[in-house]
Design an enzyme around this catalytic site. Structure first.
Site, mmCIF file in Angstrom:
data_model
loop_
_atom_site.group_PDB
_atom_site.id
_atom_site.type_symbol
_atom_site.label_atom_id
_atom_site.label_comp_id
_atom_site.label_asym_id
_atom_site.label_seq_id
_atom_site.Cartn_x
_atom_site.Cartn_y
_atom_site.Cartn_z
ATOM 1 N N SER A 108 -1.803 134.632 -3.665
ATOM 2 C CA SER A 108 -1.855 133.266 -3.116
ATOM 3 C C SER A 108 -1.756 132.309 -4.292
ATOM 4 C CB SER A 108 -3.203 133.085 -2.405
ATOM 5 O OG SER A 108 -3.445 131.722 -2.127
ATOM 6 N N TYR A 132 -12.437 133.926 -1.699
ATOM 7 C CA TYR A 132 -10.979 134.039 -1.564
ATOM 8 C C TYR A 132 -10.299 133.866 -2.927
ATOM 9 C CZ TYR A 132 -6.383 133.349 0.650
ATOM 10 O OH TYR A 132 -5.068 133.472 1.038
HETATM 11 P P1 NAD Z 1 -3.010 136.330 9.536
HETATM 12 O O1 NAD Z 1 -4.419 136.072 9.937
HETATM 13 O O2 NAD Z 1 -1.886 135.788 10.349
HETATM 14 O O3 NAD Z 1 -2.759 137.904 9.353
HETATM 15 C C1 NAD Z 1 -3.684 138.724 8.716
HETATM 16 C C2 NAD Z 1 -3.360 140.161 9.027
HETATM 17 O O4 NAD Z 1 -4.342 140.998 8.412
HETATM 18 C C3 NAD Z 1 -3.400 140.482 10.523
HETATM 19 O O5 NAD Z 1 -2.427 141.441 10.835
HETATM 20 C C4 NAD Z 1 -4.800 141.062 10.708
HETATM 21 O O6 NAD Z 1 -4.931 141.898 11.844
HETATM 22 C C5 NAD Z 1 -4.928 141.836 9.406
HETATM 23 N N1 NAD Z 1 -6.301 142.141 9.043
HETATM 24 C C6 NAD Z 1 -7.345 141.297 8.884
HETATM 25 N N2 NAD Z 1 -8.453 141.989 8.580
HETATM 26 C C7 NAD Z 1 -8.091 143.302 8.537
HETATM 27 C C8 NAD Z 1 -8.794 144.497 8.275
HETATM 28 N N3 NAD Z 1 -10.095 144.525 8.014
HETATM 29 N N4 NAD Z 1 -8.107 145.668 8.333
HETATM 30 C C9 NAD Z 1 -6.778 145.686 8.641
HETATM 31 N N5 NAD Z 1 -6.069 144.565 8.884
HETATM 32 C C10 NAD Z 1 -6.736 143.395 8.838
HETATM 33 O O7 NAD Z 1 -2.941 135.793 8.035
HETATM 34 P P2 NAD Z 1 -1.710 135.489 7.060
HETATM 35 O O8 NAD Z 1 -1.766 134.030 6.761
HETATM 36 O O9 NAD Z 1 -0.468 136.103 7.522
HETATM 37 O O10 NAD Z 1 -2.239 136.229 5.750
HETATM 38 C C11 NAD Z 1 -1.645 137.383 5.207
HETATM 39 C C12 NAD Z 1 -1.928 137.426 3.708
HETATM 40 O O11 NAD Z 1 -1.314 136.311 3.089
HETATM 41 C C13 NAD Z 1 -3.405 137.363 3.364
HETATM 42 O O12 NAD Z 1 -3.680 138.226 2.274
HETATM 43 C C14 NAD Z 1 -3.593 135.929 2.941
HETATM 44 O O13 NAD Z 1 -4.653 135.770 2.047
HETATM 45 C C15 NAD Z 1 -2.256 135.662 2.276
HETATM 46 N N6 NAD Z 1 -1.912 134.239 2.155
HETATM 47 C C16 NAD Z 1 -1.794 133.444 3.256
HETATM 48 C C17 NAD Z 1 -1.458 132.112 3.084
HETATM 49 C C18 NAD Z 1 -1.282 131.167 4.251
HETATM 50 O O14 NAD Z 1 -1.109 129.974 4.009
HETATM 51 N N7 NAD Z 1 -1.281 131.624 5.477
HETATM 52 C C19 NAD Z 1 -1.254 131.597 1.809
HETATM 53 C C20 NAD Z 1 -1.398 132.442 0.715
HETATM 54 C C21 NAD Z 1 -1.719 133.762 0.902
#
Ligand code: NAD
Length: 256
Positions: free
Chosen positions: A138, A151
């Site tokens: 991130s 985080y």
């Molecule tokens: P999201 O909530 O849409 O998806 C998260 C995914 O992780 C889902 O499939 C969920 O079921 C799974 N998950 C959560 N806990 C779990 C567990 N204990 N075991 C197995 N699966 C689990 O979130 P997202 O925004 O798509 O995030 C995905 C990644 O991207 C994360 O690592 C997040 O930190 C990172 N990220 C997101 C953003 C953003 O702006 N959305 C920015 C930077 C980084």
């Protein structure tokens, strides 16, 4: 480009993970999916792209379940060629009020899971002298924000793990890189939009605009498709010597 390769994407039932799984499948890779929620719908979306799909419901906070998932992937497809460590959660609170169980869960799911999946994927990649490990960090792997201690700590840890994984395999065909997205409008971020809208009496649209205004000069969300295209690049031959980078796709967030 990725026909006959197998990609395992953790947390691929939603958001960024699902977007990356789609992009890799569009290149012909078979996909091992993981995550909670609409698991059937997510699998159907990937299967529609004409590749083989398998699903394992490992809870990424548990090392034993990650071990079972990696064994399932190897038993199903022979080996994992591409590992995308994507599963992640967020919690927002000042340090003095941060719930201990939330801290532990964020470190386990966002950081330790990447260590476990990586250590279990590496031997087969090393034996094949080809592999791609892509860690979804991130902008918070590069800079901090108030009220996101766990985080930010976990994502800085992911960037560190990425560098060490890349270095330990630097003379081989196994690469490891991190992607550092800014705001992506997934359920994880929508929760933060909703909290802002509630706290400040804003509409959904106004709250999204405020969130962008605070951090992203581009005033645009990055999309899962754009992140998927970057993951595909990391898997390409052109990226053979891209090792240990933390590549931000963040609308200028960390350029400030
Ligand atoms: P999201 O909530 O849409 O998806 C998260 C995914 O992780 C889902 O499939 C969920 O079921 C799974 N998950 C959560 N806990 C779990 C567990 N204990 N075991 C197995 N699966 C689990 O979130 P997202 O925004 O798509 O995030 C995905 C990644 O991207 C994360 O690592 C997040 O930190 C990172 N990220 C997101 C953003 C953003 O702006 N959305 C920015 C930077 C980084």
């Amino acid at each position: 480009m990725l026909k006959a390769k197998t990609a395992l994407v953790t947390g691929s039932t939603s958001g960024i993970g699902l977007g990356i799984a789609k992009s890799l499948a569009q290149q012909g890779a078979n996909i091992v999916m993981n995550g909670f929620g609409d698991t059937e719908g997510a699998q159907a979306a990937i299967r529609a792209l004409g590749v083989q799909v398998a699903y394992h419901g490992a809870d990424m906070s548990r090392a034993s379940e990650i071990e079972a998932m990696m064994k399932f992937a190897a038993d199903t497809f022979g080996r994992v060629d591409i590992l995308v460590n994507n599963a992640g959660i967020q919690h927002v609170a000042p340090i003095q009020d941060f719930p201990i169980e939330k801290w532990d869960a964020i470190i386990a799911i966002n950081l330790s899971s990447a260590f476990h999946a990586t250590r279990l994927a590496l031997p087969a990649m090393q034996a094949a002298n080809w592999g791609r490990i892509i860690n979804i960090a991130s902008t918070h792997g590069l800079v901090g924000s108030a009220e996101k201690s766990a985080y930010v700590a976990s994502k800085h840890g992911v960037v560190g793990l990425t560098k060490v994984t890349a270095l330990e395999n630097a003379t081989s065909g196994v690469t490891c890189n991190a992607i550092c997205p800014g705001w992506v409008l997934t359920p994880l971020v929508q929760k933060q939009v909703d909290a802002k809208a509630l706290a400040m009496g804003l509409s959904n649209e106004e709250a999204k605009k405020q969130l962008l205004q605070e951090k992203e000069p581009s005033m645009q969300f990055t999309t899962p498709e754009e992140l998927g295209a970057l993951a595909v690049f990391f898997c390409s031959a052109a990226a053979n010597n891209v090792r240990g980078v933390a590549w931000n796709m963040d609308g200028g967030w960390t350029a400030q």
